[in-house]
Design an enzyme around this catalytic site. Structure first.
Site, short mmCIF file in Angstrom:
data_model
loop_
_atom_site.label_atom_id
_atom_site.label_comp_id
_atom_site.label_asym_id
_atom_site.label_seq_id
_atom_site.Cartn_x
_atom_site.Cartn_y
_atom_site.Cartn_z
CB SER A 555 5.62 -4.73 -0.43
OG SER A 555 5.40 -3.88 0.66
CG ASP A 640 -0.50 0.05 -1.11
OD1 ASP A 640 -0.54 -0.14 0.11
OD2 ASP A 640 0.29 -0.52 -1.87
CG HIS A 675 0.32 -3.36 0.27
ND1 HIS A 675 1.22 -2.50 -0.29
CD2 HIS A 675 1.06 -4.37 0.82
CE1 HIS A 675 2.46 -2.95 -0.09
NE2 HIS A 675 2.38 -4.08 0.58
#
Length: 703
Positions: A555, A640, A675
């Site tokens: 991320s 995501d 995600h």
């Protein structure tokens, strides 16, 4: 060159040098102008963005990348399987959590052997009473490619449970309600909500946060009365400033329901009596830029964690009848400190438990009514203590967890009056002996002279002679700190002689709020150079070989990976970037993308030239150049909502086009995940085994 047809769509791939190994996909270049008040950039892969996720040409490219990765890693399949089996061997499959008591029931989570998801159950009155199953998650997840049960809340009368589930991975939750006596679902179903539920005291009203359908920003607090149409739900509060996030909750003493709105640099809390469905909320303190606070209620007073007097936060208090006076009426409970950062707190009857950071470690102290602080001791150089589930405050016992890079998570209770400490559970790690491993805390000097804490673990017997392989991890954004813990998936690396390091770089809050301030906005590059300088320090100190360094981040940590790949590719043999945020400027220019507006105070608003220029100078996608890069493994999820799939897709495409080396560049796309990757406890380890095998191969440490 030749054309490959996949899913009925043609795209170009280069001819393969090895007959058994296909060449990597080469998506078409379709120049697109990304405009802004401060300049125009050409993005030749912008077309890979498809918010519907249905474009056949885009899907064909992603599937081709998966096919290429499958082929590239085929020879490593035995090692992948071995790593996965080793990891699973360190997991007690039929494990259960420590029960906790709330409102007359003992709640517990337990796994059955082989299950990807846990069963959540409760027992009335005594821990030995018959179990009542709230959620049989293995059954709920059956035949689903993705499943996540997030927030769940039992009604005050213990009859109903409201819960939030996601079956796509997009974090657009559906709220449902179940009758615990019959097990039957009620007709009430609320879609596109946050996983954040609060019951009002009437046992028939649910408060929830509705999401904007485009940006997925939680922006409305709604009240739903059971048995009524969702269209008739009552709006209790709407946050119109799109730079703020929202949440709801109850105070520790259950007397108030509060709405929390917050941005990076300010927040606001509004509360109302919880006895009935609230109609309006009273503000604890109005929002003001650079003022942050959070308030809880206990013993007839409000207790407030705030940066009002110091950026490292203090605790303050205000009586119920003085709360309308705002911050001017608050009185200090703890002194300000340049070395102690107050991260969290939990009020109990007669005392307060405080989670704080000092010297890079997360620790706990107990503050009694006389103002005396009692620290909870630790015996290792690098560790973490975290306040655990403490649902009933009328007790002297505080539950917390302790762990380090060698000590498995241990759940304790400590008595605030006597200091007595007792172990409730040591997380079982079969086939693992902590005595076989060593943990250290070292301090690397950054190029500006700042000392960066580094947590290390390695197996006893690994020589510090500059020959060992190193695996270095960091995150370093949003003030999020990375704490040490034992990970079953890491043991296989350690047993193969890999030194594992957590670099506590600026951008987190391991060393206090200034540590964060020095690693975001126009100081963001400190995060990247800190990471590089930690690597060079560990190599110079002979913890690792210069040509055997692997690194990973996800991320915003994936942004870190992209930045160091551009800035210091020669320092790394292999890089793993999971769901990486790599197209910083384009994303931050688009307010329709989830999270963008929240994060202007994290990265900057590129509509302002100073931020545009600075972000452009480090944005990994924009800084890709014709040079040699390390071997790389990049992962993403099609669904995501945090970092959209097309960011890493474009980044990989541009890297393939420009890089001058022959090192492998692999791109794994989870077509049915978001995600966090695929759901389920074993699926995560199976995915990790794939990139883990690739890393070990690249480091020459497969066995």
């Amino acid at each position: 060159m030749r054309k490959m047809l996949l899913a009925g769509v043609a795209f170009t791939v280069a001819a393969s040098a090895a007959a058994q190994m296909p060449a990597p996909p080469r998506p078409a270049k379709k120049p697109h102008q990304v405009t802004s008040p401060n300049g125009t950039r050409t993005d030749e892969y912008y077309w890979l963005r498809d918010d519907t996720r249905k474009n056949p040409e885009m899907l064909a490219y992603l599937n081709a990348e998966n096919g290429y990765t499958d082929a590239a890693l085929a020879s490593l399949k035995p090692l992948q399987d071995r790593l996965y089996q080793e990891t699973v061997s360190h997991i007690k499959q039929d494990d259960s959590s420590v029960p906790y008591r709330k409102n007359g029931y003992w709640y517990q989570t337990r796994f059955e052997t082989g299950a990807n998801y846990p069963i959540i159950e409760r027992r009335k009155g005594e821990k030995t009473a018959p179990a009542e199953i709230l959620f049989d998650q293995p059954a709920m997840a059956k035949d689903r490619s993705f499943f996540a049960l997030s927030d769940w809340q039992v009604s005050p009368d213990n009859r109903l449970v409201a819960y939030a589930e996601d079956t796509v991975g997009r974090r657009q939750y559906t709220l449902k309600v179940k009758d615990l006596a019959t097990g039957q679902l009620l007709s009430d179903t609320i879609t596109n909500a946050e996983p954040n539920i609060v019951w009002a005291g009437d046992n028939r009203t649910i408060l929830y946060v509705a999401k904007d359908p485009t940006t997925l920003r939680g922006y409305k607090v709604m009240a739903h009365v059971l048995g009524t149409p969702v269209a008739q739900d009552r709006l209790l509060y709407e946050e119109k400033d799109d730079t703020f996030q929202m949440g709801i909750g109850r105070t520790t003493d259950d007397r108030f329901i509060c709405v929390f709105v917050q941005s990076t640099v300010s927040n606001e809390q509004r509360c109302a009596a919880a006895a009935t469905a609230p109609a309006s909320f009273q503000t604890i303190a109005p929002r003001k830029r650079d003022l942050r606070y959070s308030a809880d209620h206990m013993d007839g007073r409000w207790i407030i964690r705030t940066n009002l007097n110091h950026k490292n936060y203090t605790l303050m208090t205000v009586a119920d009848d003085a709360v309308a006076g705002g911050p001017a009426a608050w009185k200090a409970l703890t002194p300000a400190s340049d070395t102690v950062f107050i991260e969290d707190f939990k009020p109990f009857a007669g005392f307060i438990a405080i989670n704080q950071r000092e010297g890079g470690n997360r620790m706990i102290r107990l503050l009694d009514a006389a103002g005396t602080s009692i620290p909870v001791k630790a015996d290792e150089p690098a560790y973490r203590m975290t306040l655990d589930v403490n649902e009933e405050p009328d007790t002297p016992w505080v539950r917390y967890t302790y762990g380090s890079l060698v000590t498995p998570t241990t759940t304790y209770e400590v008595n605030a009056k006597t200091g007595e400490r007792r172990v409730l559970k040591v997380a079982p790690v079969p086939g693992y002996d902590p005595a076989n491993y060593v943990t250290e805390r070292v301090w690397a000097t950054a190029r500006d002279g700042t000392k960066i804490p580094v947590s290390l673990v390695y197996k006893k017997g690994v020589k510090r002679d500059g020959t060992a392989p190193l695996f270095q991890y960091a995150y370093g954004s949003y003030g999020s700190s990375t704490d040490p813990s034992v990970d079953p998936g890491r043991i296989g690396l350690l047993d193969r002689g890999v030194v594992y390091a957590i670099a506590h770089i600026r951008g987190g809050q391991e060393m206090g709020r200034q540590w964060y301030d020095d690693g975001h906005l126009l100081n963001k590059k400190n995060s990247f150079t800190d990471f590089i300088d930690v690597t060079r320090y560990l190599v110079a100190q002979k913890y690792a070989a210069k040509d055997r360094v692997a690194t990973m981040g996800g991320s915003a940590g994936g942004l870190l990976m992209g930045a160091v790949a551009n800035m210091a590719p020669e320092d790394y043999k292999v890089i793993v970037a999971q769901v990486p945020f790599v197209d910083v400027v384009t994303t931050m220019l688009d307010a329709s993308i989830p999270l963008t507006t929240f994060e202007y105070d994290e990265w900057g608003n590129p509509a302002q030239k100073q931020y545009y220029d600075y972000m452009l100078s480090y944005s990994p996608y924009d800084q890709v150049a014709a040079k040699n890069y390390p071997s790389m493994y990049v992962g993403t999820g099609l669904w995501d909502s945090q970092v959209q799939y097309y960011e890493p897709a474009k980044w990989v495409a541009r890297l393939r086009e420009k890089k001058t080396d022959s090192n492998p560049l692999l791109f794994r796309v989870n077509m049915e995940a978001g995600h966090g990757g695929k759901s389920g406890r074993f699926e995560r380890y199976r995915q990790n085994a794939e990139w883990g095998a690739f890393v070990l191969q690249q480091l020459g440490a497969a066995e």
